[in-house]
Design a protein around this motif. Structure first.
Motif, mmCIF file in Angstrom:
data_model
loop_
_atom_site.group_PDB
_atom_site.id
_atom_site.type_symbol
_atom_site.label_atom_id
_atom_site.label_comp_id
_atom_site.label_asym_id
_atom_site.label_seq_id
_atom_site.Cartn_x
_atom_site.Cartn_y
_atom_site.Cartn_z
ATOM 1 N N VAL A 252 0.817 -1.222 0.000
ATOM 2 C CA VAL A 252 0.000 0.000 0.000
ATOM 3 C C VAL A 252 0.852 1.273 0.000
ATOM 4 O O VAL A 252 0.370 2.337 -0.368
ATOM 5 C CB VAL A 252 -1.020 0.058 1.177
ATOM 6 N N THR A 253 2.113 1.156 0.405
ATOM 7 C CA THR A 253 2.972 2.345 0.390
ATOM 8 C C THR A 253 3.825 2.398 -0.875
ATOM 9 O O THR A 253 4.752 3.204 -0.965
ATOM 10 C CB THR A 253 3.901 2.365 1.623
ATOM 11 N N HIS A 254 3.497 1.529 -1.826
ATOM 12 C CA HIS A 254 4.188 1.513 -3.131
ATOM 13 C C HIS A 254 5.678 1.222 -3.017
ATOM 14 O O HIS A 254 6.481 1.778 -3.756
ATOM 15 C CB HIS A 254 3.970 2.841 -3.882
ATOM 16 N N LEU A 255 6.048 0.373 -2.052
ATOM 17 C CA LEU A 255 7.455 0.007 -1.898
ATOM 18 C C LEU A 255 7.758 -1.377 -2.486
ATOM 19 O O LEU A 255 8.891 -1.849 -2.418
ATOM 20 C CB LEU A 255 7.849 0.023 -0.406
ATOM 21 N N TRP A 256 6.733 -2.004 -3.074
ATOM 22 C CA TRP A 256 6.922 -3.376 -3.548
ATOM 23 C C TRP A 256 8.000 -3.455 -4.631
ATOM 24 O O TRP A 256 8.820 -4.378 -4.637
ATOM 25 C CB TRP A 256 5.600 -3.957 -4.051
#
Ligand SMILES: [Zn+2]
Length: 210
Positions: A195-199
């Protein structure tokens, strides 16, 4: 707060700021894990040990911890005690990591000023925005959906804050390692990474280390 690192989306930024406020209130900074049990008292939540609940038949107890164990994670009773505190019951079958997330959500409801109305009955949940593996709630299903989303998201961000998460990922730490560090489930750690776009960063760093 200097060097404030926030996730990209507006919604996540708002959740993160509330979560950082909670962490500050709890006196933890940076990569320190947050103990929701230490915050429960400030939220006037009384966590009751499931084993100490009187009046439950052996049959009910076995049901709740056995075949029905996946159908409830716990929650706060909507109706307060005469002294204003509210009871929280956590499912002991779910283990410490999931209990911490459940309690953190209840703490977040209180700190965000959400209002629950009536005492909810036992229900199985419909669709939820929570990561797979998270059990539906049975008690306190009374907050509206927006409040549920906010409390879960803020609670999860307080447990696994963005700045620390990003640093740990950049240092090559895996989701299970990060989960252990913060005392949460692997699912919760992965939910936060997504959800924090760190994937993408996570995959890139993990790939480079292979
Ligand atoms: Zn909730």
């Amino acid at each position: 707060m200097q060097n404030l690192l926030l996730p990209p989306s507006e919604k996540r930024k708002r959740f993160e700021l509330r979560a950082l406020g909670l962490r500050e209130f709890a006196g933890v900074t940076g990569e320190q894990p947050l103990d929701p049990f230490a915050l429960a008292g400030f939220a006037r939540l009384l966590v009751v040990d499931f084993a100490s609940i009187k009046g439950l038949s052996t049959e009910s107890r076995e049901h709740l911890l056995g075949v029905a164990a996946d159908e409830w994670s716990g929650g706060a009773c909507s109706r307060p005690l005469p002294n204003g505190w509210r009871l929280v019951i956590l499912n002991p079958a779910h283990g410490a990591a999931r209990n911490r997330a459940t309690l953190m959500e209840e703490v977040a409801h209180v700190f965000l000023g959400h209002k629950a109305n009536r005492l909810a009955a036992m229900t199985t949940s419909k669709k939820s925005s929570k990561p797979s593996g998270a059990a539906p709630k049975v008690l306190a299903r009374d907050y509206n959906q927006a409040d549920e989303e906010a409390a879960y998201a803020v609670g999860a961000a307080a447990l696994v804050p963005y700045g620390a998460l990003r640093r740990l990922l950049m240092a090559g730490r895996s989701a299970p390692e990060i989960a252990r560090h913060f005392g949460v489930s692997r699912q919760l750690a992965e939910y936060r990474i997504k959800v924090t776009h760190l994937w993408a960063i996570y995959k890139r760093v993990a790939g480079a280390l292979l």
